[in-house]
Scaffold this motif. Structure first.
Motif, PDB file in Angstrom:
ATOM      1  N   SER A  60      67.263 -13.226 -10.566  1.00  0.00           N
ATOM      2  CA  SER A  60      67.307 -14.346 -11.499  1.00  0.00           C
ATOM      3  C   SER A  60      67.743 -15.630 -10.459  1.00  0.00           C
ATOM      4  N   TYR A  61      68.558 -15.097  -9.488  1.00  0.00           N
ATOM      5  CA  TYR A  61      68.926 -16.237  -8.733  1.00  0.00           C
ATOM      6  C   TYR A  61      67.784 -16.641  -7.885  1.00  0.00           C
ATOM      7  N   ASN A  62      67.011 -15.691  -7.540  1.00  0.00           N
ATOM      8  CA  ASN A  62      65.640 -16.238  -6.613  1.00  0.00           C
ATOM      9  C   ASN A  62      64.740 -16.840  -7.504  1.00  0.00           C
ATOM     10  N   PHE A  63      64.738 -16.709  -8.932  1.00  0.00           N
ATOM     11  CA  PHE A  63      63.897 -17.533  -9.625  1.00  0.00           C
ATOM     12  C   PHE A  63      64.419 -18.972  -9.695  1.00  0.00           C
ATOM     13  N   ALA A  64      65.793 -19.024  -9.810  1.00  0.00           N
ATOM     14  CA  ALA A  64      66.435 -20.286  -9.805  1.00  0.00           C
ATOM     15  C   ALA A  64      66.180 -21.138  -8.604  1.00  0.00           C
ATOM     16  N   ILE A  65      66.245 -20.367  -7.411  1.00  0.00           N
ATOM     17  CA  ILE A  65      66.193 -21.081  -6.112  1.00  0.00           C
ATOM     18  C   ILE A  65      64.617 -21.621  -6.092  1.00  0.00           C
ATOM     19  N   GLU A  66      63.637 -20.891  -6.609  1.00  0.00           N
ATOM     20  CA  GLU A  66      62.289 -21.362  -6.640  1.00  0.00           C
ATOM     21  C   GLU A  66      62.112 -22.499  -7.615  1.00  0.00           C
ATOM     22  N   TYR A  67      62.931 -22.296  -8.572  1.00  0.00           N
ATOM     23  CA  TYR A  67      62.654 -23.643  -9.750  1.00  0.00           C
ATOM     24  C   TYR A  67      63.303 -24.956  -9.085  1.00  0.00           C
ATOM     25  N   ALA A  68      64.313 -24.678  -8.216  1.00  0.00           N
ATOM     26  CA  ALA A  68      65.029 -25.863  -7.579  1.00  0.00           C
ATOM     27  C   ALA A  68      64.074 -26.325  -6.824  1.00  0.00           C
ATOM     28  N   LYS A  69      63.552 -25.519  -5.768  1.00  0.00           N
ATOM     29  CA  LYS A  69      62.654 -26.060  -4.845  1.00  0.00           C
ATOM     30  C   LYS A  69      61.524 -26.859  -5.517  1.00  0.00           C
ATOM     31  N   SER A  70      60.795 -26.278  -6.503  1.00  0.00           N
ATOM     32  CA  SER A  70      59.607 -26.686  -6.973  1.00  0.00           C
ATOM     33  C   SER A  70      59.940 -28.135  -7.725  1.00  0.00           C
ATOM     34  N   ASN A  71      61.189 -28.251  -8.202  1.00  0.00           N
ATOM     35  CA  ASN A  71      61.802 -29.385  -8.659  1.00  0.00           C
ATOM     36  C   ASN A  71      62.333 -30.608  -7.631  1.00  0.00           C
ATOM     37  N   ASN A  72      62.169 -30.226  -6.307  1.00  0.00           N
ATOM     38  CA  ASN A  72      62.739 -30.914  -5.384  1.00  0.00           C
ATOM     39  C   ASN A  72      64.339 -31.402  -5.732  1.00  0.00           C
ATOM     40  N   PHE A  73      64.735 -30.324  -5.861  1.00  0.00           N
ATOM     41  CA  PHE A  73      66.386 -30.408  -6.107  1.00  0.00           C
ATOM     42  C   PHE A  73      67.040 -30.645  -4.615  1.00  0.00           C
TER      43      PHE A  73
END
Length: 101
Positions: free
Chosen positions: A69-82
């Motif tokens: 779940s945390y890996n998904f969140a990290i990828e989500y953050a990266k893809s949204n330029n957080f």
């Protein structure tokens, strides 16, 4: 925030506390579909309706655990330029200004 059979309404309070302090909240829900109760579904739908542009939920059909779940969140953050990412689980109690502090 990662959820697994979350205790409501405390999780709703924590999600809303986060929504007041950050640009977007991603919830990764690992609660098995067959164990979800109607009150929980209603709470999630209310949050989605109230905070539609700031609230995103990723629903898993079974518990994948925190690392996935945390890996998904990290990828989500990266893809949204957080610029920043705060990883929480449902037991995290958010106080006012915790992000600022």
């Amino acid at each position: 925030m990662v959820l697994y059979k979350p205790p409501m309404p405390q999780v709703t309070i924590n999600i809303e506390a986060a929504l007041k302090q950050v640009d977007r909240v991603l919830v990764v829900d690992n609660t098995p579909q067959q164990t979800v109760d109607q009150d929980y579904l209603k709470e999630i739908e209310n949050l989605k309706a109230k905070y539609e542009s700031k609230f995103f939920i990723k629903k898993n059909d079974f518990n994948l655990g925190l690392p996935v779940s945390y890996n998904f969140a990290i990828e989500y953050a990266k893809s949204n330029n957080f610029k920043f990412l705060l990883l929480l689980d449902q037991d995290s109690n958010l106080t006012d200004n915790v992000v600022k502090k």
